[in-house]
Design a protein around this motif. Structure first.
Motif, mmCIF file in Angstrom:
data_model
loop_
_atom_site.group_PDB
_atom_site.id
_atom_site.type_symbol
_atom_site.label_atom_id
_atom_site.label_comp_id
_atom_site.label_asym_id
_atom_site.label_seq_id
_atom_site.Cartn_x
_atom_site.Cartn_y
_atom_site.Cartn_z
ATOM 1 N N THR A 17 50.012 17.977 -3.542
ATOM 2 C CA THR A 17 50.034 18.338 -4.951
ATOM 3 C C THR A 17 49.329 19.678 -5.133
ATOM 4 O OG1 THR A 17 47.985 17.149 -5.422
ATOM 5 C CG2 THR A 17 50.040 15.929 -5.726
ATOM 6 N N ASP A 18 49.703 20.344 -6.194
ATOM 7 C CA ASP A 18 49.045 21.563 -6.623
ATOM 8 C C ASP A 18 48.994 21.497 -8.129
ATOM 9 O OD1 ASP A 18 48.071 24.070 -7.201
ATOM 10 O OD2 ASP A 18 49.504 25.142 -5.943
ATOM 11 N N GLU A 19 47.789 21.280 -8.651
ATOM 12 C CA GLU A 19 47.590 21.012 -10.067
ATOM 13 C C GLU A 19 48.414 19.788 -10.440
ATOM 14 O OE1 GLU A 19 47.743 24.544 -12.465
ATOM 15 O OE2 GLU A 19 46.475 25.630 -11.055
ATOM 16 N N ASP A 20 49.367 19.900 -11.357
ATOM 17 C CA ASP A 20 50.142 18.719 -11.760
ATOM 18 C C ASP A 20 51.506 18.650 -11.076
ATOM 19 O OD1 ASP A 20 51.265 20.852 -13.110
ATOM 20 O OD2 ASP A 20 51.663 19.708 -14.927
ATOM 21 N N ARG A 21 51.728 19.466 -10.063
ATOM 22 C CA ARG A 21 53.021 19.508 -9.368
ATOM 23 C C ARG A 21 52.944 18.744 -8.045
ATOM 24 N NH1 ARG A 21 54.818 25.736 -9.561
ATOM 25 N NH2 ARG A 21 56.785 24.857 -8.836
ATOM 26 N N VAL A 22 54.016 18.011 -7.720
ATOM 27 C CA VAL A 22 54.124 17.247 -6.477
ATOM 28 C C VAL A 22 55.178 17.910 -5.601
ATOM 29 C CG1 VAL A 22 54.805 15.026 -5.461
ATOM 30 C CG2 VAL A 22 53.480 15.084 -7.584
ATOM 31 N N PHE A 23 54.895 17.998 -4.311
ATOM 32 C CA PHE A 23 55.829 18.581 -3.353
ATOM 33 C C PHE A 23 55.993 17.636 -2.172
ATOM 34 C CE2 PHE A 23 53.693 21.954 -5.613
ATOM 35 C CZ PHE A 23 54.736 22.768 -6.015
ATOM 36 N N LEU A 24 57.207 17.588 -1.626
ATOM 37 C CA LEU A 24 57.499 16.764 -0.461
ATOM 38 C C LEU A 24 58.205 17.614 0.581
ATOM 39 C CD1 LEU A 24 58.901 13.688 -2.365
ATOM 40 C CD2 LEU A 24 56.716 13.784 -1.182
ATOM 41 N N ALA A 25 57.806 17.438 1.837
ATOM 42 C CA ALA A 25 58.510 18.063 2.959
ATOM 43 C C ALA A 25 59.349 16.980 3.610
ATOM 44 C CB ALA A 25 57.515 18.647 3.951
ATOM 45 N N LEU A 26 60.668 17.166 3.585
ATOM 46 C CA LEU A 26 61.603 16.205 4.164
ATOM 47 C C LEU A 26 62.135 16.782 5.472
ATOM 48 C CD1 LEU A 26 63.658 15.459 0.915
ATOM 49 C CD2 LEU A 26 61.620 14.270 1.755
ATOM 50 N N ARG A 27 61.887 16.080 6.573
ATOM 51 C CA ARG A 27 62.343 16.534 7.893
ATOM 52 C C ARG A 27 63.724 15.956 8.169
ATOM 53 N NH1 ARG A 27 60.606 20.519 10.916
ATOM 54 N NH2 ARG A 27 58.458 19.896 10.529
ATOM 55 N N ARG A 28 64.652 16.798 8.581
ATOM 56 C CA ARG A 28 66.020 16.367 8.872
ATOM 57 C C ARG A 28 66.110 15.804 10.283
ATOM 58 N NH1 ARG A 28 70.598 17.508 11.656
ATOM 59 N NH2 ARG A 28 72.591 17.631 10.619
ATOM 60 N N GLY A 29 66.706 14.614 10.374
ATOM 61 C CA GLY A 29 67.005 14.028 11.677
ATOM 62 C C GLY A 29 68.406 14.430 12.101
ATOM 63 N N ARG A 30 68.924 13.735 13.069
ATOM 64 C CA ARG A 30 70.253 14.083 13.602
ATOM 65 C C ARG A 30 71.387 13.386 12.862
ATOM 66 N NH1 ARG A 30 69.890 17.473 17.485
ATOM 67 N NH2 ARG A 30 68.048 17.551 18.756
ATOM 68 N N GLN A 31 71.170 12.199 12.343
ATOM 69 C CA GLN A 31 72.249 11.432 11.702
ATOM 70 C C GLN A 31 72.188 11.580 10.194
ATOM 71 O OE1 GLN A 31 74.643 9.966 13.495
ATOM 72 N NE2 GLN A 31 73.576 10.776 15.260
ATOM 73 N N PRO A 32 73.347 11.741 9.536
ATOM 74 C CA PRO A 32 73.353 11.811 8.056
ATOM 75 C C PRO A 32 73.142 10.451 7.434
ATOM 76 C CG PRO A 32 75.574 12.060 8.919
ATOM 77 C CD PRO A 32 74.652 11.966 10.103
ATOM 78 N N VAL A 87 65.693 8.778 -0.296
ATOM 79 C CA VAL A 87 65.436 9.127 1.101
ATOM 80 C C VAL A 87 65.386 7.857 1.952
ATOM 81 C CG1 VAL A 87 63.694 10.079 2.679
ATOM 82 C CG2 VAL A 87 64.348 11.339 0.622
ATOM 83 N N ASP A 88 64.806 6.777 1.420
ATOM 84 C CA ASP A 88 64.763 5.502 2.148
ATOM 85 C C ASP A 88 66.158 4.937 2.355
ATOM 86 O OD1 ASP A 88 62.040 5.440 2.527
ATOM 87 O OD2 ASP A 88 61.650 4.122 0.820
ATOM 88 N N ARG A 89 67.032 5.066 1.347
ATOM 89 C CA ARG A 89 68.393 4.514 1.421
ATOM 90 C C ARG A 89 69.314 5.352 2.298
ATOM 91 N NH1 ARG A 89 67.890 4.308 -4.053
ATOM 92 N NH2 ARG A 89 69.426 5.959 -4.290
ATOM 93 N N LEU A 90 69.142 6.649 2.252
ATOM 94 C CA LEU A 90 70.058 7.552 2.942
ATOM 95 C C LEU A 90 69.433 8.009 4.254
ATOM 96 C CD1 LEU A 90 70.912 9.720 -0.169
ATOM 97 C CD2 LEU A 90 72.330 7.916 0.804
ATOM 98 N N ALA A 91 70.089 7.704 5.356
ATOM 99 C CA ALA A 91 69.584 8.160 6.650
ATOM 100 C C ALA A 91 69.671 9.680 6.707
ATOM 101 C CB ALA A 91 70.403 7.540 7.765
ATOM 102 N N GLY A 92 68.862 10.272 7.531
ATOM 103 C CA GLY A 92 68.987 11.702 7.738
ATOM 104 C C GLY A 92 67.737 12.502 7.439
#
Length: 105
Positions: free
Chosen positions: A90-105, A77-82
């Motif tokens: 987290t929920d118990e041993d699971r990790v979740f991420l919310a990735l917000r989309r910008g305008r540029q890929p 995500v750091d390398r790729l714009a967008g």
């Protein structure tokens, strides 16, 4: 409906399907509208190898797979714009991420 989705879910460590995280992120960027979210669940650890799915006792064809852990996803995500990481939880041993989309890929 590409470019009009409000949200996309990539759960149960399915970020590695196809074995090419940058290609998957590019495709998700095409599918989700500007300002939309990708809700992702990374794998617990890195791994790689072909996999196949068995249905009704019959194995399907092999296809590439890479287990994308949280560190690998954040680096991509750091390398790729967008996308930007909007939230992590987290929920118990699971990790979740919310990735917000910008305008540029």
């Amino acid at each position: 409906g590409a470019g009009r989705w409000a949200k996309a879910l990539v759960l149960d460590a399915n970020l590695g399907i196809g074995g090419d995280l940058p290609a998957l992120l590019e495709r998700l960027h095409e599918l989700v509208r500007p300002g939309g979210l990708v809700l992702a669940e990374p794998a617990h650890g890195p791994g790689t190898g072909p996999v196949r799915i068995e249905v009704g006792g019959s194995p399907g064809p092999w296809f590439p797979w890479v287990d994308i852990d949280e560190g690998a996803l954040l680096a991509a995500v750091d390398r790729l714009a967008g996308f930007v990481v909007e939230e992590r939880w987290t929920d118990e041993d699971r990790v979740f991420l919310a990735l917000r989309r910008g305008r540029q890929p």
